[in-house]
Enzyme design. Structure first.
Site, PDB file in Angstrom:
ATOM      1  N   PRO A  91      32.202  23.167  14.475  1.00 44.83           N
ATOM      2  CA  PRO A  91      33.196  22.814  15.487  1.00 44.83           C
ATOM      3  C   PRO A  91      32.566  22.317  16.774  1.00 44.83           C
ATOM      4  CG  PRO A  91      33.553  25.038  14.638  1.00 44.83           C
ATOM      5  CD  PRO A  91      32.218  24.580  14.161  1.00 44.83           C
ATOM      6  N   GLU A  92      32.715  21.058  17.025  1.00 44.47           N
ATOM      7  CA  GLU A  92      32.405  20.525  18.342  1.00 44.47           C
ATOM      8  C   GLU A  92      33.764  20.156  18.925  1.00 44.47           C
ATOM      9  OE1 GLU A  92      29.110  17.822  18.649  1.00 44.47           O
ATOM     10  OE2 GLU A  92      28.037  18.764  17.012  1.00 44.47           O
TER      11      GLU A  92
END
Length: 272
Positions: A2-3
């Site tokens: 997750p960015e």
DNA sequence: CGCAATTCCTGTATGC
DNA sequence: TGCATACAGGAATTGC
């Protein structure tokens, strides 16, 4: 993992569906990065107002207080109208509402769910207080960005990752943005010229915006709020492509380590 | 065993 | 000397 784009795609997947809901039950699994800081039972009965995002944090506004949620490195959130199945070994947070249920699955438990009275609470300040500007918002001003770069003597890759100038650029998109801007990741931030900084400013925005449009792309195990996963493949230009030919000039992509993290770049396209 | 992912914390260095 | 800021390294976890 997750960015910013993945977090935003997750948010878009359930924000409208959970807004206005009434919390019925909150259940915690194994300890996450930080304690919830409130009795789960105390959240029952509260209303969900909205879901916002700040950097890689999701902010779930309640009629009283808010929840700060981070997916860490391996977390994924799922929102479903169906009754929740019994929690698996990696399901560490469930929030059952009258509109559906939110469940956090996080095998590595670097994620977190934390309650704060408001955004001025010490805990919220600790987590959100040092965050830089939103790259996709109006606050991502080039003048301020360039001035910030001038003050940093660390390698540009590290400065992007630090998130104090601009948030949301994780390890994967940092390499991608620097490739797009034609800048060597090891170059000191302070030594980037104005025109090249302008390219980087645009590249950060472009890389992240494109990823959001595609529905979050980074890693093969990303799943959105509907639990869909595996469709999205990162069309990386450099990340993870060490030893392969550059898509632009065919030079061999190199991999180095910066601050215990892998960095990928094209030695020909990206100048010092 | 090393590695991958994120970010807070600690210790050290630097500047005024 | 003290204080603020900058930066490097370490820690947490688990499955490959």
């Amino acid at each position: 993992m997750p960015e910013l784009p993945e977090v935003e795609v997750t948010r878009l997947g359930f924000a409208d569906r959970i807004a206005g809901a009434r919390i019925e039950v909150v259940r915690m699994g194994k300890p996450l990065r930080w304690a919830l800081a409130v009795e789960p039972s105390a959240l029952a009965g509260r209303a969900v107002r909205a879901v916002r995002r700040r950097g890689k944090y999701l902010l779930i506004d309640l009629d009283e207080g808010l929840l700060l949620l981070h997916l860490g490195m391996s977390g994924s959130l799922r929102f479903t109208d169906m009754p929740l199945p019994p929690p698996g070994p990696h399901d560490h947070f469930d929030m059952v509402t009258n509109r559906g249920s939110l469940r956090l699955n996080d095998p590595r438990r670097f994620g977190a769910v934390v309650y704060a009275r408001d955004e001025a609470a010490p805990l919220a300040i600790k987590l959100l207080g040092r965050l830089g500007v939103e790259p996709l918002g109006d606050g991502f001003d080039f003048g301020a960005f360039f001035a910030g770069l001038k003050k940093r003597h660390a390698p540009i890759k590290q400065v992007l990752l630090a998130g104090e100038l601009v948030v949301g650029v994780g390890n994967i998109y940092a390499s991608e943005a620097l490739f797009l801007a034609g800048i060597r990741p090891t170059l000191s931030a302070s030594r980037i010229s104005r025109p090249r900084a302008a390219r980087l400013h645009a590249a950060v925005r472009e890389v992240l915006a494109r990823a959001v449009e595609r529905g979050g792309s980074t890693l093969r195990d990303f799943t959105n709020a509907d639990g869909q996963g595996g469709y999205f493949q990162l069309e990386a230009t450099v990340y993870g492509r060490a030893g392969e030919p550059c898509r632009v000039c065919s030079a061999t992509i190199r991999q180095i380590r910066q601050g215990q993290r892998s960095t990928f770049f094209c030695p020909s396209c990206q100048k010092c």
